[in-house]
Design a protein around this motif. Structure first.
Motif, PDB file in Angstrom:
ATOM      1  N   ALA A   1      42.675 165.836  33.369  1.00  0.00           N
ATOM      2  CA  ALA A   1      42.132 164.470  33.422  1.00  0.00           C
ATOM      3  C   ALA A   1      43.059 163.514  32.672  1.00  0.00           C
ATOM      4  O   ALA A   1      43.374 162.415  33.158  1.00  0.00           O
ATOM      5  CB  ALA A   1      40.728 164.453  32.829  1.00  0.00           C
ATOM      6  N   GLU A   2      43.548 163.948  31.500  1.00  0.00           N
ATOM      7  CA  GLU A   2      44.431 163.057  30.754  1.00  0.00           C
ATOM      8  C   GLU A   2      45.767 162.883  31.486  1.00  0.00           C
ATOM      9  O   GLU A   2      46.304 161.777  31.571  1.00  0.00           O
ATOM     10  CB  GLU A   2      44.681 163.604  29.340  1.00  0.00           C
ATOM     11  N   ALA A   3      46.284 163.992  32.045  1.00  0.00           N
ATOM     12  CA  ALA A   3      47.561 163.910  32.767  1.00  0.00           C
ATOM     13  C   ALA A   3      47.433 162.954  33.960  1.00  0.00           C
ATOM     14  O   ALA A   3      48.294 162.086  34.176  1.00  0.00           O
ATOM     15  CB  ALA A   3      47.986 165.300  33.230  1.00  0.00           C
ATOM     16  N   ALA A   4      46.331 163.077  34.715  1.00  0.00           N
ATOM     17  CA  ALA A   4      46.146 162.210  35.886  1.00  0.00           C
ATOM     18  C   ALA A   4      45.965 160.756  35.441  1.00  0.00           C
ATOM     19  O   ALA A   4      46.532 159.833  36.040  1.00  0.00           O
ATOM     20  CB  ALA A   4      44.938 162.678  36.699  1.00  0.00           C
ATOM     21  N   GLY A   5      45.203 160.556  34.373  1.00  0.00           N
ATOM     22  CA  GLY A   5      44.986 159.187  33.868  1.00  0.00           C
ATOM     23  C   GLY A   5      46.302 158.534  33.495  1.00  0.00           C
ATOM     24  O   GLY A   5      46.554 157.363  33.809  1.00  0.00           O
ATOM     25  N   ARG A   6      47.155 159.295  32.827  1.00  0.00           N
ATOM     26  CA  ARG A   6      48.449 158.733  32.407  1.00  0.00           C
ATOM     27  C   ARG A   6      49.349 158.463  33.614  1.00  0.00           C
ATOM     28  O   ARG A   6      50.040 157.443  33.670  1.00  0.00           O
ATOM     29  CB  ARG A   6      49.141 159.724  31.471  1.00  0.00           C
ATOM     30  N   ALA A   7      49.359 159.403  34.576  1.00  0.00           N
ATOM     31  CA  ALA A   7      50.204 159.199  35.764  1.00  0.00           C
ATOM     32  C   ALA A   7      49.759 157.931  36.496  1.00  0.00           C
ATOM     33  O   ALA A   7      50.591 157.103  36.904  1.00  0.00           O
ATOM     34  CB  ALA A   7      50.116 160.415  36.686  1.00  0.00           C
TER      35      ALA A   7
END
Ligand code: GLY
Length: 318
Positions: A285-291
């Protein structure tokens, strides 16, 4: 693959129309996949739900000669059901240096709809092929393939990339590439702690067994491709790109260039797939949010990107 027991779809090869028709009207199981055996600009594969569709696809290849020489030989394959995953390794022909697993999103639009593309985004790892299943892929697919190559006198050094369908009956190879996947590389390489140059150089020199095992960042990575509006159909190039610095300033984000070029002092689009914005995060979730924060910072006219990259792992995490 058949010669060396590498698991793949069951298939029949036909060089003449009559036996192919006989097979399609007789013992064939539907749905099936009919392929022109040669290179057909990505258009030579037809998924046939029934006999009528299969006979039409066969006629296109062998009677109408739509693909010329490439369609003289036809491969009729079992239709495989399951999830796809990409497993990459670097090899010197003897030793395998296994890279993190990944899954890409080939359809152009959200919900895995629309035309097939080169890939609209990816994530790593692909949980669907971790643990015991990955061990099986290494043993039954990668090691078995290297073994087969050696038996046939092929010394292979480089990237071995298996595109897999994970069926109920186990992993099946859909394709091999001898290059990195795109956009898989953009989510695999940010997780690789080992020095890529050293790995490649050592593999080229045939000394991979001397290297320590891969160092892998445990954090997942999500990559979102920004494409030109219209891709994979026709699109316009030459659109100025803004916001790259702001995107790269988002924590964990790397921006990979694909279809870009410099025009005087600005950067402009120069291809279908323009950029891949990848991000590491403590969870998917954090990786997708940052991307996506990176993607939102970048602007070019008619930019197209999917808004659901990683939906399988994000759904599972919720
Ligand atoms: N992402 C698929 C490929 O690189 O072939």
């Amino acid at each position: 693959m058949r010669r060396h027991n590498v698991p793949t779809a069951d298939y029949q090869v036909f060089r003449d129309l009559a036996p192919a028709r006989e097979y399609l009207c007789g013992p064939a199981h539907y749905p099936l996949v009919l392929k022109a055996d040669g290179l057909a600009a990505g258009k030579g594969v037809t998924v046939c739900p029934d006999r009528e569709a299969a006979l039409a696809a066969l006629a296109e290849c062998m009677q109408e000669e739509r693909f010329g020489e490439a369609g003289r030989t036809v491969v009729v394959e079992e239709y495989l059901r399951g999830e796809e995953a990409s497993v990459h390794a670097i090899t010197d022909g003897e030793t395998l240096f296994l890279l993190p697993t990944a899954q890409d999103h080939k359809a152009a639009f959200d919900g895995d709809t629309g035309p097939n593309t080169g890939g609209m985004g990816a994530y790593s790892p692909a949980p669907v092929v971790e643990g015991a299943l990955l061990d099986r892929v290494v043993k039954d697919v990668l090691v078995q393939t290297l073994h087969g190559l050696r038996l046939e006198g092929v010394e292979f050094r480089g990237v071995l990339y298996a595109g897999l369908m994970l069926t109920k009956g186990g992993p099946r190879v859909l394709e091999f590439n001898v290059r990195f996947g795109d956009p898989e590389a953009e989510v695999i390489l940010p997780r690789l702690g080992s020095d890529l140059f050293e790995v490649l150089y050592t593999a080229a020199g045939g000394r991979l067994s001397a290297l320590p095992p891969p160092v892998v960042d445990e954090r997942p990575c999500v990559g979102v491709v920004m494409a030109s509006g219209g891709y994979p159909g026709s699109y316009q190039a030459g659109k100025p790109i803004e916001g790259l610095e702001a995107a790269a300033a988002v924590p964990g984000v790397s921006v990979f260039h694909a279809g870009t070029r410099r025009r005087d002092h600005e950067l402009v689009t120069a291809g279908g797939r323009v950029l891949c914005v990848s991000a590491l995060g403590h969870d998917f979730a954090e990786a997708a949010g940052r991307a996506y924060a990176g993607v939102e910072a970048i602007r070019f006219d008619q930019a197209h990107f999917r808004r659901d990259i990683g939906h399988r792992v994000l759904g599972a995490a919720r």
